[in-house]
Design a protein around this motif. Structure first.
Motif, PDB file in Angstrom:
ATOM      1  N   GLU A   1       0.742  -1.268   0.035  1.00  0.00           N
ATOM      2  CA  GLU A   1      -0.130  -0.089  -0.058  1.00  0.00           C
ATOM      3  C   GLU A   1       0.889   1.378  -0.142  1.00  0.00           C
ATOM      4  O   GLU A   1       0.338   2.365  -0.514  1.00  0.00           O
ATOM      5  N   PHE A   2       2.083   1.289   0.551  1.00  0.00           N
ATOM      6  CA  PHE A   2       2.805   2.283   0.627  1.00  0.00           C
ATOM      7  C   PHE A   2       3.815   2.561  -0.413  1.00  0.00           C
ATOM      8  O   PHE A   2       3.861   3.366  -1.382  1.00  0.00           O
ATOM      9  N   CYS A   3       4.939   1.533  -0.385  1.00  0.00           N
ATOM     10  CA  CYS A   3       6.079   1.690  -1.231  1.00  0.00           C
ATOM     11  C   CYS A   3       5.639   1.360  -2.930  1.00  0.00           C
ATOM     12  O   CYS A   3       6.309   1.693  -3.779  1.00  0.00           O
ATOM     13  N   SER A   4       4.455   0.441  -3.098  1.00  0.00           N
ATOM     14  CA  SER A   4       4.102   0.136  -4.349  1.00  0.00           C
ATOM     15  C   SER A   4       3.662   1.629  -5.298  1.00  0.00           C
ATOM     16  O   SER A   4       3.571   1.284  -6.419  1.00  0.00           O
ATOM     17  N   TYR A   5       3.351   2.499  -4.604  1.00  0.00           N
ATOM     18  CA  TYR A   5       3.195   3.712  -5.153  1.00  0.00           C
ATOM     19  C   TYR A   5       4.429   4.148  -5.981  1.00  0.00           C
ATOM     20  O   TYR A   5       3.977   4.693  -7.289  1.00  0.00           O
ATOM     21  N   ASN A   6       5.301   4.073  -5.753  1.00  0.00           N
ATOM     22  CA  ASN A   6       6.608   4.300  -6.472  1.00  0.00           C
ATOM     23  C   ASN A   6       7.793   3.465  -5.918  1.00  0.00           C
ATOM     24  O   ASN A   6       8.649   4.052  -5.008  1.00  0.00           O
ATOM     25  N   PRO A   7       8.020   2.295  -6.164  1.00  0.00           N
ATOM     26  CA  PRO A   7       9.057   1.459  -5.513  1.00  0.00           C
ATOM     27  C   PRO A   7      10.565   1.967  -5.697  1.00  0.00           C
ATOM     28  O   PRO A   7      11.577   1.523  -5.307  1.00  0.00           O
ATOM     29  N   ASP A   8      10.815   2.602  -6.863  1.00  0.00           N
ATOM     30  CA  ASP A   8      12.072   3.399  -6.952  1.00  0.00           C
ATOM     31  C   ASP A   8      12.405   4.311  -6.155  1.00  0.00           C
ATOM     32  O   ASP A   8      13.613   4.584  -5.937  1.00  0.00           O
ATOM     33  N   ARG A   9      11.349   4.941  -5.543  1.00  0.00           N
ATOM     34  CA  ARG A   9      11.742   6.125  -4.789  1.00  0.00           C
ATOM     35  C   ARG A   9      11.344   5.795  -3.122  1.00  0.00           C
ATOM     36  O   ARG A   9      12.024   6.638  -2.328  1.00  0.00           O
ATOM     37  N   LEU A  10      10.333   4.821  -2.942  1.00  0.00           N
ATOM     38  CA  LEU A  10      10.097   4.450  -1.451  1.00  0.00           C
ATOM     39  C   LEU A  10      10.854   3.107  -1.596  1.00  0.00           C
ATOM     40  O   LEU A  10      10.236   2.020  -1.588  1.00  0.00           O
ATOM     41  N   ILE A  11      11.923   2.962  -0.586  1.00  0.00           N
ATOM     42  CA  ILE A  11      12.535   1.513  -0.813  1.00  0.00           C
ATOM     43  C   ILE A  11      12.104   0.938   0.762  1.00  0.00           C
ATOM     44  O   ILE A  11      12.739   1.379   1.656  1.00  0.00           O
ATOM     45  N   GLY A  12      11.271   0.018   0.818  1.00  0.00           N
ATOM     46  CA  GLY A  12      10.968  -0.454   2.137  1.00  0.00           C
ATOM     47  C   GLY A  12      12.204  -1.416   2.973  1.00  0.00           C
ATOM     48  O   GLY A  12      12.833  -2.164   1.813  1.00  0.00           O
ATOM     49  N   ALA A  13      12.253  -1.428   4.067  1.00  0.00           N
ATOM     50  CA  ALA A  13      13.134  -2.065   4.637  1.00  0.00           C
ATOM     51  C   ALA A  13      12.432  -3.227   5.491  1.00  0.00           C
ATOM     52  O   ALA A  13      10.980  -3.043   6.137  1.00  0.00           O
ATOM     53  N   VAL A  14      12.413  -4.312   5.033  1.00  0.00           N
ATOM     54  CA  VAL A  14      11.492  -5.571   5.715  1.00  0.00           C
ATOM     55  C   VAL A  14      12.052  -5.961   6.989  1.00  0.00           C
ATOM     56  O   VAL A  14      13.074  -6.216   7.358  1.00  0.00           O
TER      57      VAL A  14
END
Length: 382
Positions: free
Chosen positions: A139-152
């Motif tokens: 829901e969050f990083c999928s909006y722009n995965p190149d700019r929002l890099i989620g830490a698992v």
């Protein structure tokens, strides 16, 4: 803001504020009576975890209050309502607008509610961490995965190691770029044999592993007798990332797993030169009877296996002649009050006074690209 074109920046440590109902929506039914949630009171909004004994935490302390001056007065929260948060804390579209205003091309995103790592019931913790990861990426990083890099986030604690391994494999297969571990698990050092299966899998996967200050509990700084306990804990959390480094090195983790890459997140960098010098000195004088036996000096492990992040550390920048700048990375810490927003450009200019342009580019931009494999052009040719 400064005039002219802003310096391109990559923040390797930023945060979200989780939605009020994230866990209410995503936890399995059997955990619903303990689902973390936001509750409103006459004193404000608080994150609570029912039926666990955990203390409520004010929502407003998780961020999006704006700095009024660099290294000076900070605007305190005017209220502790969820709606007082800056929208970019939980809305990815608003986040990108705030990134653009700061010249930030990408961010590594960590939880806002880091104490999820402190949930005492291990099965509940595992379920909460999995639900958080699902929300973050879907829901969050999928909006722009190149700019929002989620830490698992990896669920660890006084329980089996398999859930953390399963979560690491699950997200590695889905294209994740980095993992998150808490800075501490009470009673369990990172060099303990318990973690060995996890280190082996993480080395096999090959993604960098961050330890974020304030994630989990640090018993050595949980001082209930000193006045200003919040401040002693806050400072101690940052200092204790050096303790994490010692646990790993003296536990021979990078000795056994030379390809692991560790990040010490939000602890600053001013302590590194002193600690490496001290540890190298002790190694030189006492290595003949150290257990376990290490093949290299502690500074060699740091310069091979470790990176450290900071958001405001002029003293640390002044130690650069004693450090490898390739091991250091800048962070904005958005949306927290101790972060740089909306003065990221000014803070960088302040901290890096007198530093060579190529070094600034490495620390604020290129090192992150190299470590995380980001889809952003480097500023300086490798």
């Amino acid at each position: 803001m400064t005039t002219g074109k802003p310096r391109p920046l990559i923040s390797v440590d930023s945060h979200v504020v989780e939605p009020k109902d994230l866990w209410l929506k995503r936890l399995p039914q059997r955990f619903q009576h303990q689902a973390p949630q936001v509750q409103s009171t006459d004193k404000g909004d608080f994150f609570v975890v029912p039926n666990t004994g955990m203390s409520p935490k004010p929502v407003g302390t998780e961020g999006a209050m704006i700095n009024t001056k660099i290294n000076s007065v900070i605007t305190k929260p005017t209220g502790y309502r969820f709606e007082d948060q800056r929208p970019g804390a939980y809305d990815p579209a608003a986040r990108l607008e705030d990134q653009d205003s700061q010249g930030i091309l990408a961010e590594v995103v960590y939880p806002g509610w880091l104490i999820v790592h402190s949930i005492p019931d291990f099965e509940l913790k595992v379920a909460c961490v999995r639900a958080y990861n699902d929300w973050l990426f879907e829901e969050f990083c999928s909006y722009n995965p190149d700019r929002l890099i989620g830490a698992v986030a990896l669920p660890v604690g006084p329980g089996p190691i398999e859930p953390a391994i399963e979560e690491a494999r699950r997200w590695a297969e889905r294209g994740a770029k980095t993992f998150l571990l808490p800075q501490a698990v009470p009673g369990m050092a990172w060099g303990d044999d318990h973690w060995e299966p996890l280190w082996a899998v993480l080395e096999e996967i090959g993604l960098p592993v961050g330890f974020h200050q304030a994630a989990g509990q640090v018993a050595m700084f949980n001082d209930k007798t000193t006045p200003g306990v919040f401040w002693t804990t806050a400072v101690g959390n940052k200092i204790s990332l050096g303790w994490v480094f010692m646990q790993l090195v003296y536990g021979a983790v990078p000795e056994r797993h030379p390809n692991l890459r560790f990040i010490l997140v939000e602890g600053g960098i001013g302590w590194i030169a002193f600690q490496l010098n001290t540890m190298d000195h002790l190694f030189t004088d006492h290595h003949r009877w150290t257990i376990p036996e290490l093949a290299m000096k502690p500074s060699d492990y740091f310069n091979r296996n470790f990176w450290a992040t900071f958001e405001d550390d002029r003293p640390g920048i002044l130690t650069l002649p004693m450090l490898d700048e390739k091991r250091l990375m800048w962070a904005g810490d958005y949306p927290h009050t101790e972060g740089n927003f909306p003065y990221s450009q000014e803070q960088v200019a302040h901290d890096f006074q007198g530093i060579d342009e190529s070094v600034i580019s490495a620390i604020t931009h290129d090192n992150a690209i190299d470590l995380f494999g980001l889809s952003v052009p480097r500023l300086v040719k490798a």
